[in-house]
Design a protein around this motif. Structure first.
Motif, PDB file in Angstrom:
ATOM      1  N   SER A 148     -18.733  42.145  27.978  1.00  0.00           N
ATOM      2  CA  SER A 148     -17.546  41.294  29.615  1.00  0.00           C
ATOM      3  C   SER A 148     -18.705  39.886  30.319  1.00  0.00           C
ATOM      4  O   SER A 148     -17.762  38.948  30.585  1.00  0.00           O
ATOM      5  CB  SER A 148     -17.773  42.671  30.664  1.00  0.00           C
ATOM      6  N   THR A 182     -13.781  43.742  37.710  1.00  0.00           N
ATOM      7  CA  THR A 182     -13.145  42.321  37.773  1.00  0.00           C
ATOM      8  C   THR A 182     -12.549  41.461  38.756  1.00  0.00           C
ATOM      9  O   THR A 182     -12.566  41.777  39.899  1.00  0.00           O
ATOM     10  CB  THR A 182     -11.573  43.052  36.798  1.00  0.00           C
ATOM     11  N   SER A 212      -3.803  43.405  33.963  1.00  0.00           N
ATOM     12  CA  SER A 212      -4.172  43.235  32.883  1.00  0.00           C
ATOM     13  C   SER A 212      -4.166  43.240  31.364  1.00  0.00           C
ATOM     14  O   SER A 212      -4.775  43.652  30.693  1.00  0.00           O
ATOM     15  CB  SER A 212      -4.584  45.319  33.119  1.00  0.00           C
ATOM     16  N   SER A 242      -5.851  41.607  27.358  1.00  0.00           N
ATOM     17  CA  SER A 242      -7.141  41.034  28.321  1.00  0.00           C
ATOM     18  C   SER A 242      -7.377  39.745  27.916  1.00  0.00           C
ATOM     19  O   SER A 242      -7.116  39.574  26.594  1.00  0.00           O
ATOM     20  CB  SER A 242      -7.784  42.395  27.293  1.00  0.00           C
ATOM     21  N   HIS A 298     -10.167  38.473  27.657  1.00  0.00           N
ATOM     22  CA  HIS A 298     -11.663  38.820  26.802  1.00  0.00           C
ATOM     23  C   HIS A 298     -11.287  38.957  25.576  1.00  0.00           C
ATOM     24  O   HIS A 298     -11.971  38.308  24.382  1.00  0.00           O
ATOM     25  CB  HIS A 298     -12.861  40.052  27.315  1.00  0.00           C
ATOM     26  N   ARG A 342     -13.756  46.615  26.418  1.00  0.00           N
ATOM     27  CA  ARG A 342     -13.012  46.692  27.207  1.00  0.00           C
ATOM     28  C   ARG A 342     -12.023  48.224  27.520  1.00  0.00           C
ATOM     29  O   ARG A 342     -12.011  48.285  28.753  1.00  0.00           O
ATOM     30  CB  ARG A 342     -11.796  45.618  26.896  1.00  0.00           C
ATOM     31  N   HIS A 398      -9.290  47.957  30.696  1.00  0.00           N
ATOM     32  CA  HIS A 398      -8.123  47.389  30.377  1.00  0.00           C
ATOM     33  C   HIS A 398      -7.275  48.846  29.158  1.00  0.00           C
ATOM     34  O   HIS A 398      -8.113  49.704  28.927  1.00  0.00           O
ATOM     35  CB  HIS A 398      -8.125  46.369  28.987  1.00  0.00           C
ATOM     36  N   VAL A 409      -5.324  44.505  25.393  1.00  0.00           N
ATOM     37  CA  VAL A 409      -6.611  44.476  23.871  1.00  0.00           C
ATOM     38  C   VAL A 409      -5.885  44.026  22.945  1.00  0.00           C
ATOM     39  O   VAL A 409      -6.038  43.113  21.787  1.00  0.00           O
ATOM     40  CB  VAL A 409      -7.643  45.833  23.724  1.00  0.00           C
TER      41      VAL A 409
END
Length: 179
Positions: free
Chosen positions: A36, A100, A105, A108, A110, A141, A147, A152
């Motif tokens: 993360s 976060t 959300s 994601s 990431h 996640r 998430h 995702v």
């Protein structure tokens, strides 16, 4: 006397199942938190790309393209988040295991930037990086409870599209200047 909590359904139930299966295993939460922090604002991927550009000057453009792709994927995710405005998981059975930067959300960021970085860095290195890097980041996640699975999965799709677009644009530019 405590009040009964609602049984999680749908994506909440998936998150609870993932967390109950994985979060308690040794090393999983610290590893998920490390991913993360590495992936925050695509900074880790940009850093890897800059390092590659320094260490392999003959492939500098490809390394920098990977960093740009990761950054643009992150930016795309942020724009989509602000349009969609889906809030992060909030069921009482879901444990949030990391801070976060926002309450939004979908998708994601990431997963988005990691996918773009993996696709583009895979082109530079010749390694199957999407298969190696994307699943752990995506799963992290969920383990962290920040998430939904659809956040995702959408991030993976958006990251792939951004990577393919950035890669194609880079090839067109390279074709014009002969490099």
């Amino acid at each position: 006397m405590s009040l009964p909590t609602a049984t999680p359904h749908g994506e909440d139930a998936i998150l609870v199942a993932v967390q109950s299966t994985l979060a308690g295993r040794p090393g999983v939460l610290p590893g998920a938190r490390a991913l993360s922090h590495f992936g925050e604002h695509s900074a880790g991927w940009v850093g890897v790309s800059l390092l590659g550009a320094v260490l392999q000057p003959s492939r500098r453009k490809a390394w920098l393209t990977a960093g740009l792709g990761a950054f643009l994927a992150h930016a795309a995710a942020v724009v989509i988040k602000r349009v969609v405005k889906r809030t992060r998981p909030d069921h009482p059975a879901i444990t949030v295991n990391v801070g976060t930067p926002s309450r939004l959300s979908f998708p994601s960021a990431h997963a988005t930037s990691t996918t773009a970085a993996a696709v583009l860095l895979g082109r530079v290195t010749g390694l199957p990086l999407p298969a190696v890097l994307v699943p752990p980041m995506a799963l992290s996640r969920l383990v962290l409870g920040v998430h939904y699975p659809s956040d995702v999965l959408t991030g993976v799709v958006v990251g792939t599209v951004v990577a393919k677009t950035v890669g194609a644009a880079s090839e067109r530019v390279a074709g014009k200047d002969g490099r």
